[in-house]
Design a protein around this motif. Structure first.
Motif, mmCIF file in Angstrom:
data_model
loop_
_atom_site.group_PDB
_atom_site.id
_atom_site.type_symbol
_atom_site.label_atom_id
_atom_site.label_comp_id
_atom_site.label_asym_id
_atom_site.label_seq_id
_atom_site.Cartn_x
_atom_site.Cartn_y
_atom_site.Cartn_z
ATOM 1 N N GLU A 79 0.806 -1.219 0.000
ATOM 2 C CA GLU A 79 0.000 0.000 0.000
ATOM 3 C C GLU A 79 0.841 1.271 0.000
ATOM 4 N N GLY A 80 2.170 1.132 -0.099
ATOM 5 C CA GLY A 80 3.039 2.296 -0.170
ATOM 6 C C GLY A 80 3.265 2.995 1.157
ATOM 7 N N GLN A 81 3.018 2.309 2.266
ATOM 8 C CA GLN A 81 3.220 2.908 3.584
ATOM 9 C C GLN A 81 4.673 2.819 4.035
ATOM 10 N N LEU A 82 5.454 1.936 3.390
ATOM 11 C CA LEU A 82 6.866 1.790 3.725
ATOM 12 C C LEU A 82 7.709 2.493 2.675
ATOM 13 N N HIS A 83 8.862 2.964 3.097
ATOM 14 C CA HIS A 83 9.818 3.547 2.164
ATOM 15 C C HIS A 83 10.098 2.501 1.081
ATOM 16 N N PRO A 84 10.231 2.907 -0.176
ATOM 17 C CA PRO A 84 10.400 1.935 -1.262
ATOM 18 C C PRO A 84 11.603 0.997 -1.098
ATOM 19 N N GLU A 85 12.625 1.419 -0.365
ATOM 20 C CA GLU A 85 13.804 0.577 -0.175
ATOM 21 C C GLU A 85 13.677 -0.390 0.994
ATOM 22 N N VAL A 86 12.570 -0.329 1.722
ATOM 23 C CA VAL A 86 12.390 -1.179 2.900
ATOM 24 C C VAL A 86 11.713 -2.482 2.497
ATOM 25 N N ASP A 87 12.381 -3.584 2.792
ATOM 26 C CA ASP A 87 11.844 -4.923 2.556
ATOM 27 C C ASP A 87 11.117 -5.350 3.832
ATOM 28 N N PRO A 88 9.850 -5.742 3.742
ATOM 29 C CA PRO A 88 9.114 -6.086 4.961
ATOM 30 C C PRO A 88 9.652 -7.320 5.695
ATOM 31 N N ARG A 89 10.348 -8.216 4.990
ATOM 32 C CA ARG A 89 10.851 -9.423 5.679
ATOM 33 C C ARG A 89 11.897 -9.104 6.739
ATOM 34 N N PRO A 90 12.966 -8.345 6.414
ATOM 35 C CA PRO A 90 13.910 -8.006 7.485
ATOM 36 C C PRO A 90 13.294 -7.103 8.551
ATOM 37 N N LEU A 91 12.322 -6.281 8.160
ATOM 38 C CA LEU A 91 11.648 -5.445 9.140
ATOM 39 C C LEU A 91 10.848 -6.313 10.111
ATOM 40 N N THR A 92 10.271 -7.395 9.619
ATOM 41 C CA THR A 92 9.591 -8.348 10.501
ATOM 42 C C THR A 92 10.592 -8.962 11.470
ATOM 43 N N GLN A 93 11.758 -9.349 10.959
ATOM 44 C CA GLN A 93 12.795 -9.923 11.830
ATOM 45 C C GLN A 93 13.248 -8.917 12.879
ATOM 46 N N LEU A 94 13.436 -7.676 12.464
ATOM 47 C CA LEU A 94 13.842 -6.628 13.400
ATOM 48 C C LEU A 94 12.786 -6.462 14.497
ATOM 49 N N THR A 95 11.529 -6.496 14.113
ATOM 50 C CA THR A 95 10.448 -6.374 15.089
ATOM 51 C C THR A 95 10.485 -7.537 16.074
ATOM 52 N N GLY A 96 10.747 -8.735 15.567
ATOM 53 C CA GLY A 96 10.876 -9.901 16.446
ATOM 54 C C GLY A 96 12.016 -9.746 17.442
ATOM 55 N N HIS A 97 13.142 -9.246 16.968
ATOM 56 C CA HIS A 97 14.285 -9.027 17.861
ATOM 57 C C HIS A 97 13.986 -7.931 18.881
ATOM 58 N N LEU A 98 13.308 -6.893 18.445
ATOM 59 C CA LEU A 98 12.959 -5.797 19.344
ATOM 60 C C LEU A 98 12.055 -6.288 20.469
ATOM 61 N N VAL A 99 11.031 -7.029 20.118
ATOM 62 C CA VAL A 99 10.107 -7.536 21.143
ATOM 63 C C VAL A 99 10.818 -8.568 22.019
ATOM 64 N N GLY A 100 11.681 -9.381 21.424
ATOM 65 C CA GLY A 100 12.477 -10.315 22.223
ATOM 66 C C GLY A 100 13.354 -9.587 23.235
ATOM 67 N N GLY A 101 13.889 -8.452 22.838
ATOM 68 C CA GLY A 101 14.679 -7.644 23.765
ATOM 69 C C GLY A 101 13.835 -7.095 24.900
ATOM 70 N N VAL A 102 12.584 -6.805 24.616
ATOM 71 C CA VAL A 102 11.677 -6.332 25.666
ATOM 72 C C VAL A 102 11.478 -7.432 26.708
#
Length: 142
Positions: A79-102
């Protein structure tokens, strides 16, 4: 206790995703809701911690919420909500690591100020979101 933690997590995921709104806003709300849940619910912390310590030994706590984040981030990209250079797969992984850190942070800081962990999570997520979100037309370089 582990099943109770996963069930509580699913209830929060279903509540947040049922509200509607943009996919990226929903991910933001979900990340913060998970942080609050981790900070306040011992069964959720236990389920998350057991997942971290017993890899492959049963249903993983991340499986209660990370697939929803992945789907929402893919939708946000479409839907164009992410910057065109952002791949949602690594962003999903980053989110997983962030919540794991919490999870780790909440375990270390049980005697700290209530809400401190969620406050930190909010600040970190805000930084991430600013870098991954598509810029409005008015902010695009000319």
């Amino acid at each position: 206790m582990e099943d109770s933690g996963r069930a509580a997590t699913r209830r929060v995921v279903e509540c947040v995703t049922a509200r509607g709104g943009s996919a990226l806003d929903t991910v933001s709300s979900l990340v913060l809701a998970l942080g609050r849940l981790i900070e306040t619910d011992a069964a959720v912390r236990a389920a998350a911690r057991l997942t971290q310590e017993r890899v492959g030994a049963g249903p993983e706590w991340c499986g209660c919420w990370l697939p929803d984040v992945e789907e929402l981030l893919e939708q946000a990209a479409e839907e164009g909500q992410l910057h065109p250079e952002v791949d949602p797969r690594p962003l999903t992984q980053l989110t997983g690591h962030l919540v794991g850190g919490v999870v780790a942070r909440a375990r270390r800081d049980r005697e700290g100020r209530p809400g401190a962990v969620v406050g930190e999570l909010g600040e970190l997520w805000c930084l991430i979101r600013r870098r991954v979100a598509a810029r409005p037309e008015a902010e695009m370089p000319k």
